[in-house]
Design an enzyme around this catalytic site. Structure first.
Site, PDB file in Angstrom:
ATOM      1  N   ARG A 186       0.248  -2.391  -9.555  1.00 45.90           N
ATOM      2  CA  ARG A 186      -0.325  -2.657  -8.233  1.00 45.90           C
ATOM      3  C   ARG A 186      -1.172  -3.925  -8.246  1.00 45.90           C
ATOM      4  NH1 ARG A 186      -2.950   1.681  -4.158  1.00 45.90           N
ATOM      5  NH2 ARG A 186      -3.476   0.252  -2.470  1.00 45.90           N
TER       6      ARG A 186
ATOM      7  N   ILE B 164       0.836  -1.204   0.000  1.00 45.04           N
ATOM      8  CA  ILE B 164       0.000   0.000   0.000  1.00 45.04           C
ATOM      9  C   ILE B 164       0.872   1.255   0.000  1.00 45.04           C
ATOM     10  CG2 ILE B 164      -1.632   1.375   1.375  1.00 45.04           C
ATOM     11  CD1 ILE B 164      -2.878  -1.370   2.234  1.00 45.04           C
TER      12      ILE B 164
ATOM     13  N   SER C  95       2.637   1.654  -3.361  1.00 45.46           N
ATOM     14  CA  SER C  95       1.701   1.973  -4.441  1.00 45.46           C
ATOM     15  C   SER C  95       1.141   3.386  -4.314  1.00 45.46           C
ATOM     16  CB  SER C  95       0.546   0.968  -4.451  1.00 45.46           C
ATOM     17  OG  SER C  95       1.017  -0.331  -4.692  1.00 45.46           O
ATOM     18  N   GLU C  96       0.817   3.773  -3.108  1.00 44.27           N
ATOM     19  CA  GLU C  96       0.210   5.087  -2.885  1.00 44.27           C
ATOM     20  C   GLU C  96       1.241   6.202  -2.874  1.00 44.27           C
ATOM     21  OE1 GLU C  96      -2.956   5.756  -2.811  1.00 44.27           O
ATOM     22  OE2 GLU C  96      -3.785   3.742  -2.599  1.00 44.27           O
ATOM     23  N   GLY C  97       2.433   5.910  -2.364  1.00 47.48           N
ATOM     24  CA  GLY C  97       3.421   6.961  -2.171  1.00 47.48           C
ATOM     25  C   GLY C  97       3.006   7.839  -1.003  1.00 47.48           C
TER      26      GLY C  97
END
Length: 146
Positions: free
Chosen positions: A132, A11, A14-16
Site C-alpha cells: 500500500r 483505498i 487496499s482495504e478490501g
C-alpha cells in the site's frame, strides 16, 4: 479537493470489502472498506451500499483533515495519496510525520520518500502495508495531465 478515482480505487483495493465486522491486525473493529469507530462492533453486518456510504463519509473527513494540514499546493494525485495514507494511519500520524513536515517545507521528493517507512502495524512489518505504501508513493509521484 476531493479524492480522485485512482485514490478511491487504491483505498478500496487496499482495504478490501468486508460486510461483517472483524478485528484488524491490531484488534480494531472494522467493517466495509476499512471503516472504524464506535459504531462498529462484533456481530455488525452491512450491505454493499452501506459500505459505500461509510466510505464516502470517511473520505470527506480525511479530505478535510489533509486539506487543513497541508500548506503547499498539491495536484489531485498527491492529495489522493495523502488521503489514502491518512485513511489507513489516521490524521494524527500524518500531522506528526516527517512526511508532512518535508511536504510543507516544499520538499515533495523528500516527502515521497517517507511513504515506505510506514509499513508496520503492532511493531511488525506487514507485506500488505508495504504494498500500500509503495502504491501511495507511486500515486503521489504521478504527474497530473492538464
Amino acid at each position: 479537493m476531493q479524492t480522485n478515482t485512482a485514490g478511491i480505487n487504491l483505498i478500496k483495493q487496499s482495504e478490501g470489502l468486508r460486510l461483517s465486522a472483524y478485528q484488524d491486525q491490531v484488534g480494531v473493529w472494522t467493517i466495509g472498506y476499512g471503516h472504524t469507530g464506535p459504531d462498529v462492533a462484533a456481530g455488525l453486518t452491512i450491505s454493499a451500499d452501506q459500505a459505500e456510504q461509510l466510505l464516502q463519509g470517511d473520505l470527506a473527513r480525511f479530505e478535510q483533515g489533509v486539506s487543513a494540514l497541508v500548506t503547499v499546493l498539491l495536484n489531485a494525485n498527491q492529495f489522493s495519496a495523502l488521503v489514502s495514507f491518512s485513511y489507513n494511519l489516521g490524521l494524527g500520524n500524518l500531522q506528526s510525520s516527517t512526511l508532512l513536515k518535508l511536504l510543507n517545507q516544499g520538499d515533495y521528493q523528500g516527502a515521497a520518500g517517507q511513504f515506505p517507512l510506514w509499513d508496520k502495524a503492532g511493531g511488525n512489518v506487514l507485506p500488505g502495508l508495504q504494498k500500500r505504501r509503495l502504491a501511495e508513493q507511486a500515486l503521489f509521484q504521478t504527474p497530473v495531465a492538464n
